[in-house]
Design an enzyme around this catalytic site. Structure first.
Site, short mmCIF file in Angstrom:
data_model
loop_
_atom_site.label_atom_id
_atom_site.label_comp_id
_atom_site.label_asym_id
_atom_site.label_seq_id
_atom_site.Cartn_x
_atom_site.Cartn_y
_atom_site.Cartn_z
N GLY A 1 -1.86 -25.39 -13.89
CA GLY A 1 -2.39 -24.63 -15.01
C GLY A 1 -1.38 -24.57 -16.13
O GLY A 1 -0.19 -24.86 -15.95
N GLN A 2 -1.84 -24.18 -17.31
CA GLN A 2 -0.97 -24.12 -18.48
C GLN A 2 -1.43 -22.99 -19.39
O GLN A 2 -2.62 -22.73 -19.52
CB GLN A 2 -1.01 -25.45 -19.25
N GLY A 3 -0.47 -22.31 -20.00
CA GLY A 3 -0.79 -21.23 -20.93
C GLY A 3 0.33 -21.03 -21.91
O GLY A 3 1.26 -21.83 -22.02
N PHE B 1 2.75 -18.97 -21.91
CA PHE B 1 4.07 -18.71 -21.35
C PHE B 1 4.69 -19.95 -20.72
O PHE B 1 5.88 -19.96 -20.41
CB PHE B 1 3.98 -17.61 -20.27
N GLY B 2 3.91 -20.98 -20.45
CA GLY B 2 4.46 -22.17 -19.83
C GLY B 2 3.45 -22.87 -18.96
O GLY B 2 2.24 -22.75 -19.15
N VAL C 1 2.41 -24.18 -14.80
CA VAL C 1 2.58 -23.97 -13.37
C VAL C 1 2.35 -25.29 -12.65
O VAL C 1 1.36 -25.99 -12.91
CB VAL C 1 1.61 -22.90 -12.82
N ASP D 1 -3.36 -8.18 -18.05
CA ASP D 1 -4.04 -9.46 -18.21
C ASP D 1 -4.87 -9.78 -16.97
O ASP D 1 -4.84 -10.90 -16.46
CB ASP D 1 -3.03 -10.57 -18.48
#
Length: 690
Positions: A360-362, A364-365, A367, A478
């Site tokens: 995953g990606q968001g 904050f960075g 995973v 969140d």
């Protein structure tokens, strides 16, 4: 000090020389596995839809899972590659092969006494990857385009329960090399063995490979009950074959199981597994170092190692100097001090943070999925952004979750900080996120009602722990479906504490100057005015998740004339048709009373007035059925906020939409989103949160 270093290096060299001289010593690795539980996900590579449940390796889905049983294939391997041969595979006379013995207890179960299909195998393969299209006749080994190719580099012992055109019958054992068309088959009927009879039957299979004589024997016998003593191995094998593995399989290969179902289905369960295998030495490396030692002598090797040691110290000090001392100091002063992982180990585990390992990606960075080979441990590695804000988020997340202990929270394993790169290491969750199963999975693999109820109950328990049972009051800030992870039993594990904050002393809220973080659809309306996160705003987000799970729709979904899911459900409640909101994919396979309870609870948690929302203690009791749902009015109450001078703007990060929403209140202090259909909402590109 210098003398100690020289002495230590001398000891190391002596140990190396002894190890090199001891290449003729036979070493054996012995493994005993089972009964199986979720802890074995750290030991095995479980390739979905295979699972570990009900005390067994379920090589294809079991009957209590949320997957269809038809046309599936799966693989489960020991998370360790074994060196099976040494020398030159092209020169049979010079190659050395490892001998091994393995035995396993299996139960191949007919579902509802129907015709079984297709089969299960013990497999030697170059990697754990499951070929696409390997269901049905392909037994999780190959597919239509790859079957028979020597590049497959696999050898399998199949227990086949369905007759294809190339099979002798529907109850046989076979030796398969790179293909589902067996090189040798034996009908088990002549041994009075039925792989998948009506009713429950357990079998023990022994496979013995003699590396010296390059031969394999397979034995099979009934076992009365799962817990009965293992029967003696029969004197006569059911299958024997000459087999030179050095010409067939990759030098370092994986051992495990594959299975498949077709139009006909069966449960392929491995309940115990024992493995004893000869460990072949790394002969070439030992000979190479031995030649160096004999040619140039030990003193020169000592000097060489001293030089290497000095360079290593110099390199380490330079790299450490480039690290942020403030972060390192904060990390090392954390109570309980979580484990510090070596960067090179995490880099290797994720194949240098390969995109193929990305989970995953968001904002904050990113995973990544990783595997620590030495520990046979699957992990999830969260790689933070490099900016200053990222460092703050990193420390905030680590500070909070460092001491959290709850069965419905994702467990933190440790951290790493190297050259400005910030990493957190978590337990790997084999079943991914709730969001994925609700909206991205196959249409025929929707979460069943019992699993949905189980997940909701777990999230409620985790939220109550954060709000009331932990020694600090923590607001998650969140809570959403993509941050709810699912373990091997599909139990919920709340994760991603990048936005979470602890409430200090007697405070009831947390505010940041830059605005309200979170995800649109899950943010409580009062947060747009106060800029503060509270336990009540967490409850609002939980209500959004609850409706999302029951309805199978995202919170911002437009349905009929309604702009949000909650408004549509509230209208159905007013019309006394609330059960029409239940996800159609469940095909009416749910409990009416439970569904109505959760839908009403979702509305109660979504109440526009924060003080009217239930507390987490009540939420948990309502879900368990020990408390009635509070009264939910037929019309959605209006959002009311005291008149106050409004701030100039609020910045809300919308995770799922990957945008930043700028909403400017009008002079009344009411957010246009809630008072006017003509309100202007502007979107601009931004990275999303995880």
């Amino acid at each position: 000090m210098r003398g100690q270093v020289v002495w230590l290096i001398g000891v190391i060299i002596f140990d190396l020389m002894v190890a090199m001289a001891d290449t003729q010593t036979l070493k054996i690795s012995d493994f005993q596995f089972g009964p199986f539980d979720s802890s074995y996900y750290n030991t095995f590579a479980v390739i979905q839809p295979a699972t570990i449940s009900n005390g067994a390796l379920q090589v294809t889905p079991d009957s209590i899972g949320n997957f269809s049983l038809s046309n599936r294939s799966g693989r489960i391997f020991l998370n360790k590659a074994f060196k099976l041969w040494d020398g030159d595979s092209k020169n049979i006379a010079t190659s050395t092969l490892a001998s091994f013995n393995t035995s396993f207890l299996i139960n191949v179960f007919r579902v509802s006494n129907s015709v079984p299909g297709e089969g299960v195998t013990f497999l030697i393969a170059p990697d754990p990857t499951l070929p696409p299209g390997s269901s049905g006749q392909y037994l999780g080994l190959t597919n239509k385009s790859t079957d028979g190719l020597s590049s497959n580099q696999l050898v399998a012992i199949e227990l086949d329960t369905f007759k294809q055109d190339f099979d002798p019958d529907d109850n046989h054992i076979g030796l398969n090399i790179n293909s589902v068309r067996s090189n040798k088959t034996v009908s088990l009927s002549e041994f009075d063995i039925q792989i998948a009879p009506n009713g429950t039957k357990f079998h023990v299979v022994w496979i013995q490979y003699d590396g010296k004589n390059k031969s394999m024997q397979v034995y099979m016998a009934d076992q009365e009950e799962q817990t009965s003593p293992t029967p003696s191995r029969p004197s006569k094998p059911v299958l024997s074959a000459d087999l030179d593995l050095s010409s067939l399989v990759k030098q370092k290969s994986y051992l495990g199981f594959s299975a498949s179902t077709g139009s006909n289905v069966q449960l392929n369960c491995v309940l115990r597994w024992n493995l004893t295998i000869e460990v072949l030495p790394d002969g070439n490396e030992g000979k190479h170092w031995l030649k160096i030692g004999l040619a140039i002598g030990v003193p020169l090797v000592v000097l060489l190692l001293l030089g290497i040691g000095g360079l290593t110290c110099y390199w380490y000090k330079r790299r450490r100097a480039r690290s942020d001392p403030n972060i390192l100091g904060a990390l090392k002063s954390l109570p309980g001090t979580p484990r510090e992982f070596r960067f090179r180990d995490l880099k290797k585990a994720t194949n240098n943070f390969d995109d193929k390992h990305k989970l995953g990606q968001g904002g904050f960075g990113v995973v990544y999925r990783g595997l620590l080979q030495k520990e046979s441990l699957e992990i999830a590695v969260k790689k933070f952004s490099r900016d200053i804000k990222g460092k703050d988020d990193f420390l905030a997340e680590l500070t909070i979750i460092n001491r959290l202990r709850h069965k419905h929270l994702v467990r933190l394993l440790g951290w790493c900080h190297k050259n400005g790169m910030l990493l957190l290491v978590y337990d790997f969750m084999p079943n991914g996120s709730l969001d994925t199963h609700l909206f991205s999975g196959p249409a025929n693999a929707t979460l069943n009602w019992n699993l949905r109820y189980q997940i909701i109950s777990g999230v409620a328990s985790a939220l109550h722990y954060l709000h009331n049972e932990y020694d600090q009051k923590v607001v998650h800030r969140d809570l959403k479906a993509s941050n709810i992870m699912l373990d091997s039993s599909f139990d919920a594990r709340l994760g991603d504490f990048g936005l979470a904050r602890a409430l200090e002393n007697e405070k009831t809220s947390y505010a940041e100057l830059e605005g309200v973080p979170g995800t649109m659809g899950y943010i409580a309306p009062e947060c747009f005015h106060t800029g503060k996160a509270t336990r009540e705003s967490d409850v609002y987000a939980f209500g959004a998740v609850l409706l999302e799970v029951v309805c199978g729709q995202r919170p911002w979904t437009k349905i009929a004339e309604f702009q949000q899911l909650v408004d549509w459900v509230w209208w159905l409640h007013r019309e006394r048709r609330i059960l029409e909101a239940v996800d159609e994919r469940l095909d009416n396979d749910y409990v009416d009373e439970e569904a109505e309870r959760l839908l009403l609870l979702g509305l109660a948690c979504s109440h526009p007035i924060a003080s009217e929302r239930p507390k987490t203690q009540a939420i948990f009791q309502i879900i368990s059925g020990s408390m009635a749902v509070p009264h939910v009015p037929p019309f959605k109450p209006a959002f009311v906020w005291p008149s106050m001078p409004p701030p100039t703007s609020f910045s809300i990060t919308a995770s799922s939409m990957a945008n930043t929403v700028d909403i400017t209140p009008n002079s009344s202090g009411w957010t246009p989103r809630y008072i006017s259909k003509d309100a202007q909402v502007e979107f601009s590109d931004s990275s999303s949160h995880m």
